[in-house]
Design a protein around this motif. Sequence first.
Motif: not given
Length: 343
Positions: A183, A191, A193-195, A223, A225-227, A245-247
């Motif tokens: 976090w 935010s 982040a995970s991968r 990958n 990225l959560y907002a 987010g983006t994936w």
Amino acid sequence: MDRRNFIAAGAAGAAAMALGAGPAKAKTVRKGGGVIRDLSSGAYDLTTTAGNREVYAKINGNTDMKSTKFGWFKGIVQGVRPGEAIRDLVGFTGFSAAKLLPSLPGEDPGYRKVLNEIGFYTDLATGEILEEWHNPYFDEKVRVVPIANPAFNHTITDYYFQPPTYGGLNAVAPPKRPFLLDWERRNNDLSLASRINLFYPAALQPDKWPRESGSKFNQVTENFLYALEWDEVQNPDLTSITARGTWMRTTPWLPWMLMGETPGHCSYSCFFGSEDSLEFADKHAVEYAAKHYPEYLDVSSKWGMPMLSSLEMYAREQKPAPLPADGKIPVASPPKSMFPGGK
């Protein structure tokens, strides 16, 4: 999406599994420049496994354990070959549906998440869902196979869930670790982040699938990225949390592209969201699914169903494409040199 489970739930097969690759220890309070970075104040302490468990469950499902949580995703698939610029190939759009179930007796306290997801490839110019596609590498028309994963299920507890075995192909089982995620907080902005990085034997072995597969192994990276909003995350009255987010996904050439042993791979880049309805999903994807895949408009998966990515599903549901009359495996022509005087 194999995903692989993401967004509320999923994306082309694999998504939420990515959170299993987070850091081993929690973030502590950090302040600077007037920006609040404290992760521990509020109803859910994100430096603890219990706080991570409850917040993650609300992002990926609904803790009332009755309501369906939906995810949507939309973006692009690109082709990556050595020696040339990356190419935009097709669009990608779809959605997922998930529900939370209570843990089984004798298991770690928490939730079981059941999910299904559907994803379609689209024309870059019109957004139309493709059933056939012109492969520019071969100047060849191919049949498009959408992503349709009936089950991508896992537990949400105080410990990281194990990555999927993909039908027994992925035998790597990391040690049991506390569920503490990556976090970052900046005042009310939160935010995550995970991968996940995977390398495991392919269900599409080249000796049986010479046009669909060029390697005996799948090299896959996802990958996320959560907002999120801190105030929403810390509201104990909410049983569901909205996320954006983006994936991004790196994967072998999609098997239906029939790239064979051509060097290179595909790269997905998408926006995603986690919602309490399908309101924000691509209407074309929802309408197409209602006509051709109505079971994906809500949760149809059951606990205990095997978790498979789109690659394993392809091996189970499709047949190998025939080779040309000469019996040779087609390989795309190498890129033309970008340098003057090159060949």
